[in-house]
Design an enzyme around this catalytic site. Structure first.
Site, PDB file in Angstrom:
ATOM      1  CB  SER A 708      -1.703   0.532 -88.630  1.00  0.00           C
ATOM      2  OG  SER A 708      -2.225   1.155 -89.783  1.00  0.00           O
ATOM      3  CE  LYS A 750      -0.098  -1.911 -92.145  1.00  0.00           C
ATOM      4  NZ  LYS A 750      -0.307  -1.739 -90.692  1.00  0.00           N
TER       5      LYS A 750
END
Length: 814
Positions: A708, A750
């Site tokens: 990511s 996140k």
């Protein structure tokens, strides 16, 4: 002195002559040799007037005994050596005591590696000189005389010794009638043999007996022996009391046993009661009357009942059969609790027990709604996945409470034996059913809520793979016929509601994960933690400490500072520990009596907890510095990425920060992509040809991995190549060599991490738009999110828009 030297052949044994001179017999000591072969003994010294068989090693002492046997007197010296080594032939001459005992050997017999003979104690000897210092030991000796006075005191000691020995006889059965007759032959006028005999029959330590042997004064010797005899009497008396007490208890138990057996026979004859076997069979049959046992299981149970009726009660097979029937009839066959399918009540229970987690509550309500619609809760296995301390286990309890079902929890963490799930086979000693059968027995219904905690931490060993054993349990198509190895019967688990918990999905086997419906718990934002602390944690901790609400208060503003400065983790377990710490310190102040109540304020928070762990961080910026977003098993986190130019002498690329293989691949892809597209990003085309670049992810001691960080690393490299500072935007997404931005996981975690750090502008992959749109409004509130499908979208947001705004400002000024 040579090895062939023997004892003077002119010495004649007293046993070989019977010479009378008038009325006096020649004394034996007058016929003893002045040279003796020695043999050491380790247990205890030998005494004159003592007769005892002795055994020695033929390998060590065969030569010595052969020489003694060939001599006319057949006399050998025995010396007590304390602490003698295992090899008795290696005793140093200095270890031999000065005084020993001569014995005459009789009936020498050799068997195997041992020699046995009967030793007759004759006289004390004292070593004058060593003639041979290694086996066979040979010494020159003298025979000391006993020092004795014909006084009344010695006669009194002799009579006391005789009396003490006679008193010892009834206390110890080892001393028989022959011993009494032996005592009668001793005369008080000759007390020396009496003292030696009395010492020989005691169990005193060898050193004390050697002291008696070395004492030549008869009166002093008798004093020492009398003390040893008194000690022996005390030991024998104590032993007799212990034996009497043991016999009394045994007799009592035997009497009670016989009386009970007689009572059982009488009661059986009168029909008042039944024997144990009949009572147990009737107990099992009475259990079966209240159950709906399937036909195949009932047939197996009936066969075992017939078997139990013909087995002997004391046989091992009876106990095995009885235990099996106990378990088989304890399973709640066909017994179900009634479900409460009121959705409003379920929502109320979930809201009372948990603040936040609205999406999780909605998902549980949807699951219960399906069950309410078809009037049955079954067919689905829930898996609650989230960081530690977010309330996974308590949600399972709330589900059971809302349904009105029994709740049973057991942890799979570290389990390595598949028999824990499916049971042991009956052939093993101590066999038991698996945890699932034990759970059904404990809750006494066939449709409880069973929580399988820590399913991601299950292990495997040579005993089998428990994860594979769970495949049958957690499959709605198979668990209606779950087979337990101990019972060896099919059990219906389809009505059981299974709720599993895990911190991460990576360690759960794919086939097992496929059988469960995953529900993610991503952690809490500050507002949710504040509500949890106010409504749940603080009241519970006050109650546990015995405090009233008025005695200790804490404001919402203080709780918010506590959460943001000390407890930023995804869960609330650390927050609970900090509140406990505050309460403990406050109780100490209250116990001193100076204050009757306290209020925890923002100012006093540091007095309780010290300086904050986290402080308000300045937004990370600078050339080559970009903020990324990462997911960990503990929740979401911000991940700054730094790119720096080391030198321009040669091209190179260096990575640091304890990166995993996946992140290293992401960095290589980002470097290759940016290097090949340098001109499109407004940088010097030859920048990467001679630039040695260092890419670092701070907190190098923390392992980092995951797909990511590609767009974050590429943005940092472009910023370095352009020499321009990027915008203060956090981002996540994986990059390909063609510039596509791929979807990533953990969007909720996140976004929460960005909110926790005060970052309001984010860049997410276009393919994750759906994940973001499904987030609750309170998480999306105030966030400015951009979506990118290719990296050029990211570049336009981070650099081109900034340049466009500067150009617009210059035109306005002109």
């Amino acid at each position: 002195m040579t090895d062939q030297e023997s004892i003077d052949p002119e010495v004649i044994s007293a046993d070989e002559q019977d010479i009378e001179t008038g009325t006096t017999l020649v004394l034996p000591e007058h016929a003893l040799p002045d040279k003796l072969y020695l043999i050491p003994v380790s247990n205890r010294p030998f005494f004159p007037a003592q007769v005892q068989p002795l055994v020695f090693s033929s390998e060590d002492w065969e030569e010595t005994l052969q020489r003694v046997s060939q001599s006319p007197h057949k006399v050998v010296g025995l010396s007590y050596v304390a602490g003698m080594p295992g090899d008795s032939t290696k005793v140093d001459p200095e270890d031999f005591p000065e005084v020993g005992c001569t014995v005459k050997i009789h009936n020498v017999v050799g068997e195997g590696d041992q020699i046995q003979f009967i030793a007759l104690g004759m006289q004390r000897f004292r070593i004058k000189q060593w003639l041979r210092r290694r086996p066979p030991y040979l010494v020159q000796v003298e025979y000391p005389e006993n020092i004795q006075d014909d006084s009344d005191e010695i006669k009194a000691y002799a009579l006391a010794l005789i009396q003490a020995i006679k008193e010892l006889i009834p206390l110890n059965p080892l001393y028989s009638e022959e011993l009494k007759n032996y005592l009668n032959r001793f005369s008080p006028k000759d007390p020396s043999p009496l003292a030696d005999f009395a010492a020989a029959i005691t169990t005193a330590p060898g050193q004390e007996l050697q002291d008696v042997l070395e004492t030549l004064k008869v009166q002093r010797r008798m004093e020492k022996v009398l003390v040893l005899i008194r000690k022996e009497q005390e030991v024998a008396r104590l032993q007799g009391e212990i034996n009497a007490e043991v016999n009394r208890k045994i007799s009592k138990h035997q009497r009670e046993f016989f009386l009970r057996e007689q009572l059982k026979v009488i009661q059986k004859e009168l029909g008042i009661s039944k024997d144990d076997r009949t009572a147990e069979i009737e107990e099992f049959e009475s259990r079966l009357k209240t159950l709906e046992v399937p036909e195949t299981a009932r047939k197996k149970i009936d066969d075992e009942l017939k078997k139990l009726s013909i087995l002997e009660v004391g046989s091992p097979e009876y106990a095995i059969c009885r235990n099996y029937l106990d378990w088989a009839t304890s399973v709640p066959w066909g017994r179900y609790s009634e479900d409460n399918l009121d959705l409003d009540f379920a929502r109320k229970v979930l809201d009372e027990d948990h603040d936040g987690l609205e999406d999780v509550k909605d998902r549980i309500i949807e699951f219960l709604a399906v069950g309410a619609f078809k009037k049955e809760i079954s067919g689905s296995i829930m898996l609650l996945v989230g960081p530690p301390g977010v309330g996974k286990t308590s949600i399972g309890r709330s589900v059971a409470k809302s349904l009105g079902r029994k709740f049973y929890r057991f942890s799979l963490g570290g389990m390595q034996d598949e028999a824990e799930i499916k049971g042991h086979r009956r052939t093993y000693v101590g066999a038991l059913p698996g945890k699932l059968v034990q759970a059904l027995k404990e809750v006494d219904v066939a449709n409880p809520v069973i929580m399988l905690d820590e399913i991601d931490k299950i292990g495997a060993s040579y005993r089998g793979d428990p994860a594979s054993a769970l495949l049958e349990v957690l499959d709605p198509e198979q668990n209606s016929e779950f087979l337990d190895h101990y019972l060896d019967m099919r059990i219906d688990l389809s009505k059981v509601l299974f709720v599993s918990t895990a911190n991460q999905l990576d360690t759960i086997p794919g086939p097992l994960l496929d059988r469960m419906d995953t529900i993610r718990l991503s952690g809490y934002i500050t507002e949710e933690k504040l509500a949890i602390a106010r409504n749940h944690l603080w009241p519970k901790l006050l109650k546990n400490a015995g405090l009233k609400k008025a005695q200790l208060k804490i404001s919402d503003a203080t709780l918010k500072v506590l959460i943001e400065g000390y407890a930023r983790e995804a869960g609330v377990r650390h927050l609970e520990k900090l509140l406990q710490k505050i309460i403990r310190k406050a109780v100490v102040v209250l116990l001193k009596g100076k204050q009757k109540s306290l209020s925890v304020t923002i100012k006093s928070l540091e007095e309780y907890l010290g300086a904050p762990y986290f402080r308000k961080e300045k937004a990370i910026d600078g050339i080559g510095v970009v903020t990324g977003l990462a997911w960990t098993s503990m929740g979401g986190a911000t991940l700054p990425v730094e790119a720096g130019l080391v030198h321009r002498q040669r091209a190179g690329f260096k990575l640091t920060g304890k990166l995993g293989d996946v992140m290293k691949e992401s960095a290589e892809i980002a470097y290759s992509y940016v290097s090949s597209q340098t001109s499109q990003f407004g940088a010097d085309e030859k920048f990467f040809e001679k630039a040695f670049i260092h890419l670092h992810v701070p907190e190098g001691a923390t392992p980092k991995d995951g797909p990511s960080a590609g767009v974050t690393m590429a943005t940092a490299l472009i910023s370095l190549a352009q020499g321009k500072k990027p915008r203060s935007v956090a981002m996540t997404g994986e990059l390909t060599l063609t510039g596509r931005v791929l979807a990533v996981g953990g969007i909720r975690e996140k976004v929460i991490a960005a909110r926790r750090q005060g970052i309001s502008e984010l860049i997410l992959p276009e393919e994750n738009r759906r994940d973001y749109d499904e987030l609750p409004d309170y998480i999306r509130s105030g966030m400015n999110v951009h979506f990118a499908s290719v990296y050029n979208d990211v570049y336009q947001l981070m650099f081109a828009r900034k340049a466009a705004r500067k150009t617009t400002k210059k035109k306005n000024r002109s």
